[in-house]
Write a protein that holds these residues in place. Structure first.
Motif, PDB file in Angstrom:
ATOM      1  N   PRO A   1     -26.623  -6.588 -65.352  1.00 29.34           N
ATOM      2  CA  PRO A   1     -25.205  -6.991 -64.449  1.00 29.34           C
ATOM      3  C   PRO A   1     -24.102  -6.492 -65.468  1.00 29.34           C
ATOM      4  CG  PRO A   1     -26.407  -8.895 -65.625  1.00 29.34           C
ATOM      5  CD  PRO A   1     -27.431  -7.426 -65.745  1.00 29.34           C
TER       6      PRO A   1
ATOM      7  N   ALA B   1     -23.565  -0.947 -62.025  1.00 29.42           N
ATOM      8  CA  ALA B   1     -24.690  -2.215 -61.897  1.00 29.42           C
ATOM      9  C   ALA B   1     -25.121  -2.290 -60.492  1.00 29.42           C
ATOM     10  CB  ALA B   1     -23.867  -3.303 -62.227  1.00 29.42           C
TER      11      ALA B   1
ATOM     12  N   GLY C   1     -26.152  -3.814 -57.071  1.00 30.97           N
ATOM     13  CA  GLY C   1     -25.634  -4.839 -56.084  1.00 30.97           C
ATOM     14  C   GLY C   1     -25.465  -4.356 -54.782  1.00 30.97           C
TER      15      GLY C   1
END
Length: 523
Positions: free
Chosen positions: A383, A388, A390
């Motif tokens: 994260p 990252a 998502g």
């Protein structure tokens, strides 16, 4: 004594023609494109037909379950159009479903390892595929043939099946352990539990990709949006959910390939157009800007040029890793493919399409025969970093198609496969063509380096001794042979046009046994 695995010198023929030319990692697919050109189609018609044909004759690299970028340079215009059919993560993706184990993964990316490798293979690794919509959008906006016409060759190839030669056996054997994980994949690629083999002395056996021909026929009949909103979409969602994935009807229905502007920059007397945003285009542009500060002379890169290439590539990758989050392991195999088209009028197309890893998610959907991508693996599972993992996000990729203009006319189109090795290879080839005025044939048979990261710079043993010595004074070097397998310096292909004579030329990767360039006259 340095161990060598080969004792040969390999060349790949260049094709020259006053008519259209297609260059591809798979010659059968290039023949499909050339047939479309010979029947009166334009470069985009040929590119779309070639793109779908690859799903049937080079399926571990790309296909209906994949993604990519297409660059289009219409004849007589300097503007380049980009069709972005890149991956998007499912809207219901929850990063918490990808917990880190504390180890590191060494396949493709040096990411922290995720529990059960669920971001690498299987149903959770699948990003929403854009290939079908991207090809359809390109044909709708720039093509002249019908959807059914450009799909017909792929249908015929899928019905006939793939010739089981040594290269197919090799590709399957290297991934046999992974392909055995899922019953639907195992049943297609590991008949009787083993990689398919044609017995010595026997006629070539055929491997039919179960379900693919019927899926292509449905697409041809119902149109591209059937993949996202119709019967095919329902079958895809049902299979993914049955297997434990999260892509749903809303993900597919909301997917749209998009027309975007390229990265455009002047390099010497050429105007280069690159794929934008979350591709290797920005890193390529940064490296070209660095090269522009240097003066290159002579007929081929010398020792100083190769040192400059290595420095600029190292700087570009350092910036890429820090700001974009891409941490690709250059040792691992990727599944990307690239092809190019130039038609009789001079319109050029460069297409890079991929499943990411070889055989993508290693998952063939049972109802449709579609081999799905593992695009979730492009995301960094940590994260807070730029790339990252998502929901509803586009990841950073390594694709790097290029089209170059001179005097406001498209001169060459090129690109390659090979993951992180792609843009270093394309950078050097662009320099050879622009700085040194090489032909495609000369450039493709010239030694290159690979400075795509890691502790050392990969050096082709055929590189001149003075260039090797100059590099060794600044970098740790690794002898890296140009092999059939594994791919060490990417797999580039390209086309070029001489506007004065009207001659088109094309060449494909030198070491790929299936690669080739095909002209209309050869059909």
């Amino acid at each position: 004594m340095t161990y060598r695995t080969q004792n040969w010198k390999v060349t790949k023929p260049i094709v020259r023609s006053q008519r259209g030319v297609v260059s591809s990692q798979n010659r059968l697919a290039a023949e499909v494109g050339a047939q479309v050109l010979a029947s009166g189609g334009n470069a985009v018609d040929a590119a779309v037909a070639t793109g779908f044909a690859l799903a049937a004759c080079e399926p571990w690299n790309s296909g209906l379950g994949g993604i990519g970028f297409m660059l289009i340079a219409p004849a007589g215009a300097e503007r380049v159009h980009v069709v972005d059919f890149g991956p998007i993560s499912p809207r219901k993706l929850d990063p918490a479903d990808f917990p880190l184990t504390g180890g590191m993964k060494q396949e493709l990316f040096t990411w922290p390892a995720v529990l059960d490798d669920r971001n690498v293979h299987g149903p959770m690794a699948i990003a929403v595929p854009g290939h079908v919509d991207g090809m359809g959008l390109a044909l709708e906006r720039f093509g002249s043939k019908s959807w059914r016409e450009v799909l017909s060759p792929a249908i015929r190839l899928a019905e006939r099946g793939m010739n089981v030669d040594w290269y197919l056996t090799l590709k399957v054997a290297t991934m046999a352990k992974e392909l055995a994980r899922y019953p639907s994949t195992r049943s297609v690629w590991l008949p009787d539990g083993f990689p398919p083999v044609t017995p010595v002395g026997s006629a070539s056996q055929q491997l039919v990709l179960t379900g693919l021909a019927e899926t292509l026929k449905q697409l041809a009949k119902a149109g591209r949006r059937d993949f996202y909103e119709g019967a095919l979409a329902r079958a895809i969602v049902a299979d993914v959910h049955e297997l434990g994935g999260i892509i749903d009807a809303e993900d597919l229905a909301h997917y749209r390939a998009r027309l975007v502007e390229p990265i455009a920059l002047d390099y010497r007397d050429a105007r280069l157009s690159l794929a934008p945003a979350l591709s290797a285009g920005p890193s390529m542009a940064r490296s070209l800007q660095g090269l522009a500060a240097h003066r290159f002379e002579g007929q081929a890169p010398d020792a100083a040029a190769f040192v400059t290439y290595a420095r600029e590539l190292r700087a570009a990758f350092d910036e890429r890793l820090r700001t974009l989050g891409d941490v690709l392991d250059p040792r691992a195999p990727t599944s990307t493919t690239h092809f190019n088209v130039v038609d009789r009028d001079g319109t050029m197309v460069a297409v890079t399409q991929t499943l990411l890893s070889v055989f993508g998610a290693r998952l063939v959907l049972p109802s449709t025969g579609i081999l799905m991508n593992n695009g979730i693996f492009w995301f960094d599972p940590r994260p807070g970093v730029p790339n990252a993992l998502g929901p509803g996000k586009r990841p950073l990729t390594n694709m790097c198609p290029v089209i170059a203009h001179r005097n406001a006319k498209a001169q060459f189109a090129l690109g390659g496969s090979g993951g992180r090795k792609i843009f270093p290879a394309i950078l050097q080839l662009v320099s050879m063509l622009v700085d040194y005025g090489m032909s495609l044939e000369t450039a493709w048979h010239s030694a290159r380096i690979d400075a795509s990261g890691g502790e050392s710079v990969g050096v082709d043993p055929n590189l001149a001794a003075d260039a090797r010595a100059a590099l060794a004074r600044e970098f740790a070097l690794a002898d890296t042979e140009l092999l059939v397998y594994p791919t060490q310096f990417a797999c580039p292909s390209g086309v070029m046009r001489d506007w004065a004579s009207g001659e088109n030329s094309g060449i494909a990767d030198v070491m790929s046994p299936w690669s080739g360039a095909v002209s209309e006259e050869m059909i």
